[in-house]
Write a protein that holds these residues in place. Structure first.
Motif, short mmCIF file in Angstrom:
data_model
loop_
_atom_site.label_atom_id
_atom_site.label_comp_id
_atom_site.label_asym_id
_atom_site.label_seq_id
_atom_site.Cartn_x
_atom_site.Cartn_y
_atom_site.Cartn_z
N UNK A 278 0.94 -1.03 -0.07
CA UNK A 278 -0.27 -0.01 0.13
C UNK A 278 0.93 1.16 0.01
N UNK A 279 0.20 2.22 -0.33
CA UNK A 279 0.78 3.78 -0.44
C UNK A 279 1.04 4.23 0.83
N UNK A 280 2.15 4.13 1.41
CA UNK A 280 2.45 4.66 2.99
C UNK A 280 2.17 6.26 3.13
N UNK A 281 2.20 6.77 2.17
CA UNK A 281 1.84 8.39 2.45
C UNK A 281 0.39 8.40 2.93
N UNK A 282 -0.31 7.58 2.55
CA UNK A 282 -1.69 7.62 2.81
C UNK A 282 -2.11 6.76 4.17
N UNK A 283 -1.07 5.96 4.60
CA UNK A 283 -1.53 5.35 5.85
C UNK A 283 -1.21 6.05 7.04
N UNK A 284 -2.13 6.25 7.99
CA UNK A 284 -2.10 6.94 9.03
C UNK A 284 -1.16 6.53 10.14
N UNK A 285 -0.93 5.06 9.93
CA UNK A 285 -0.09 4.85 10.91
C UNK A 285 1.50 4.83 10.59
#
Lengths: 328, 320
Positions: A278-285
């Motif tokens: 997944x795109x980590x920029x949009x992973x709130x964690x």
């Protein structure tokens, strides 16, 4: 009404093929950005394929429906319909790998509560969730504006529930001698619930879905409503319109009957895979997200101090223009 | 005013906020003490810019900004000479040009631009139009006449009212005095007991007051309620005729349906849809909600979009 709505103009597609194509394009875009160098097999191994994405989306739609059923205070059906509509629309133009469905699912629900005038304060909303409630609250509020932007701010959803009510009223008023409408209600509502799990609401108008629901229910109960449809409901309309409507209704019934069942076992595997690609920029964690948030806040501060400096400068130049107020 | 202070004695201004600032033609301000001082000494120059001034040129400052005061003075002087009214011009355009010219002159003089040329311009205008200026000064324009009339009327009515109030007061006083005397006479000479006489006087006094209050009538007005004087023929200014705009024509809003025809509100009531809908509770009806509204909405939702069909050429539609 529906005919002049954004729902019809922007979010109703011609058929399953068109939607499939749009989803494929979305996937391609994501892969082009994040998996540019890899070959076909590597892509399939590291990143989600389209069928996997589709499975995941359908799974989370199901979870969404379940959650809405258990929500406190009890959620009206139109809220469920609206949040599913937001969810589906979002994932037509955005990839699952870009934004995790769990986050978007909660945001859709929160937003649809607001839109359908069933406002639930965020505190009460996250009470229904298990786990770190504050974190969920932050996620929801963080993604709310993004969600609205991605569905192009088209927030009004026309659900089939009211259309079904209208049909039942009409049936009871103009056709009551021939059938008892209340018997049909339960099965028709179940039909519409099932239709929410498919793409039907992205292809057909809500009144067509409601009519199919009614006809499906009547055929199960053994009542024949064909005369109602041709003689009363669509009385006075052209032969062409009549045929087209009937064709649409058939399509809907076919689609709902032939839904593929969800494969639970695969979902776990797909989710694990998603965590990796997944795109980590949009992973709130993730760290990257947190850093981005901090940068944004810093930017805001900077802009504010710049503005303040400009204002002070302006005040000084005013003094120079008009001269000291006190001569001598 | 307080922040500025008088430029000469500076301190006195802050200590005495009631001190008035006076401004002269060059736009500089002085508190009235300093003005007196300046002219006792007999000097005739402004302390800041040295322009020659006379005591009569000092006006009480109304505005805080001395520039504004200067401009007011200049404007008054100019307008004394440039006193043509709108009626003197043939077209609106000419009048506007004239006004524009005046403003330019005032602006130039106030900001010290081309002062020489402007003054020459003013002088030449004065010479050319000497007669016209004199005539205009004596003639009041129509608006001013009207305003003066209104003011007169107001004064008349207010003085009338004052008179009436005064008269009624006098009457009241006299009446009270007379009643008191009558009471005392009765107490002295009549046969009834004191308590009886008192009660009798009280009851007769109260209805008399009530009658008095209602008898106050408004004086004869000389005006109709619209403001036109009785008996006066028109000083009416005719309304300017606007060109006849195309008359607005109402057309019913046509909404696209994409389905069979919706039943109207009347249909809903007559055909009997309402019996199949939950009736509105009292509190809902008080708020303006009616069962017909939600019935109509449900029916519109059910019928609208039924004929929707994706008319897209070249796209294979689906499943079947």
């Amino acid at each position: 009404m529906f005919a002049s709505s954004t729902h019809l103009k922007f979010w109703t597609f011609s058929g399953e093929n068109e939607i499939k194509q749009l989803r494929a394009e979305t996937s391609e875009k994501y892969l082009a950005k994040h998996a540019s160098g890899l070959s076909e097999e590597e892509r399939a191994k590291e990143f989600l394929t389209q069928s996997e994405e589709r499975q995941l989306v359908r799974h989370f739609e199901y979870v969404l429906k379940e959650f809405c059923g258990k929500f406190q205070p009890p959620m009206p059906k139109c809220v469920v319909g609206t949040s599913l509509a937001f969810f589906k629309r979002f994932y037509v133009h955005n990839s699952v790998m870009d934004y995790h469905p769990r986050d978007i699912m909660l945001t859709c629900m929160y937003l649809s509560c607001k839109v359908e005038e069933f406002y639930v304060p965020i505190g009460q909303f996250v009470k229904n969730l298990k786990g770190d409630r504050e974190k969920f609250a932050d996620i929801i509020l963080g993604f709310e504006l993004l969600l609205m932007q991605k569905i192009h701010y088209h927030l009004t959803i026309h659900n089939s529930f009211r259309a079904l009510e209208g049909l039942l009223i009409d049936l009871k008023t103009r056709y009551k001698d021939h059938c008892d409408a209340e018997k049909l209600r339960k099965i028709a509502e179940e039909f519409i619930d099932q239709s929410l799990g498919t793409d039907a609401s992205l292809i057909f108008s809500p009144s067509q879905i409601a009519l199919s629901a009614l006809l499906a229910s009547s055929s199960k109960e053994g009542i024949n409503l064909d005369n109602y449809v041709t003689g009363t409901l669509l009385l006075g309309s052209s032969e062409d319109d009549l045929q087209k409507t009937i064709y649409q209704v058939k399509r809907i019934r076919y689609m709902i009957k032939n839904q593929e069942p969800l494969q639970r076992e695969l979902i776990q595997i797909i989710q694990k895979k998603l965590e990796k690609c997944r795109n980590q920029e949009n992973n709130p964690e993730s760290e990257i997200y947190k850093r981005k948030m901090e940068e944004m806040i810093d930017e805001d501060d900077e802009i504010r101090t710049q503005k303040r400096a400009k204002l002070n400068e302006g005040r000084e130049t005013d003094h120079e223009l008009f001269g000291p107020l006190n001569p001598i | 005013m307080d922040e500025q202070g008088c430029p000469r004695c500076k301190t006195t201004k802050y200590r005495n906020p009631s001190l008035k600032l006076m401004v002269n033609v060059c736009g500089h301000s002085l508190c009235d003490n300093c003005v007196d001082l300046l002219f006792i000494k007999g000097s005739g120059a402004c302390p800041e810019c040295g322009t020659a001034i006379r005591r009569s040129n000092f006006r009480y400052q109304i505005f805080e900004d001395a520039q504004v005061e200067k401009e007011i003075d200049i404007r008054k002087k100019i307008l004394k000479d440039y006193n043509k009214k709108e009626e003197d011009f043939d077209s609106l355009r000419e009048y506007n040009d004239y006004l524009e010219m005046i403003e330019t002159i005032i602006y130039n003089l106030a900001n010290g631009i081309d002062v020489e040329d402007t003054r020459r311009q003013v002088d030449s205008y004065k010479k050319e139009n000497k007669d016209a200026i004199r005539k205009n000064q004596s003639k009041l324009s129509r608006d001013e006449e009207y305003l003066e009339m209104l003011i007169e009327e107001e004064e008349k009515t207010s003085s009338l009212r004052k008179q009436m109030i005064h008269d009624t007061e006098v009457l009241e006083k006299n009446k009270k005095r007379r009643e008191k005397e009558a009471l005392i006479d009765e107490l002295m000479f009549s046969d009834m007991s004191a308590a009886d006489i008192l009660t009798m006087h009280k009851t007769t006094a109260r209805p008399a007051e009530a009658v008095d209050n209602s008898s106050f009538q408004p004086s004869q007005t000389t005006r109709y309620s619209t403001g036109i004087q009785r008996g006066q023929q028109s000083g009416l200014i005719p309304m300017p005729m606007t060109e006849a705009n195309p008359v607005y024509h109402y057309e019913d809003l046509e909404l696209e349906r994409c389905g069979p025809i919706y039943p109207t509100i009347d249909d809903i009531i007559e055909v009997g849809y309402l019996s199949n809908v939950r009736a509105a509770s009292e509190s809902e009806r008080a708020g303006g909600f009616e069962a017909t509204l939600c019935c109509q909405r449900a029916l519109q939702d059910a019928l609208g979009g039924l004929f929707y069909y994706p008319e897209l050429a070249g796209q294979s539609t689906s499943v079947m």
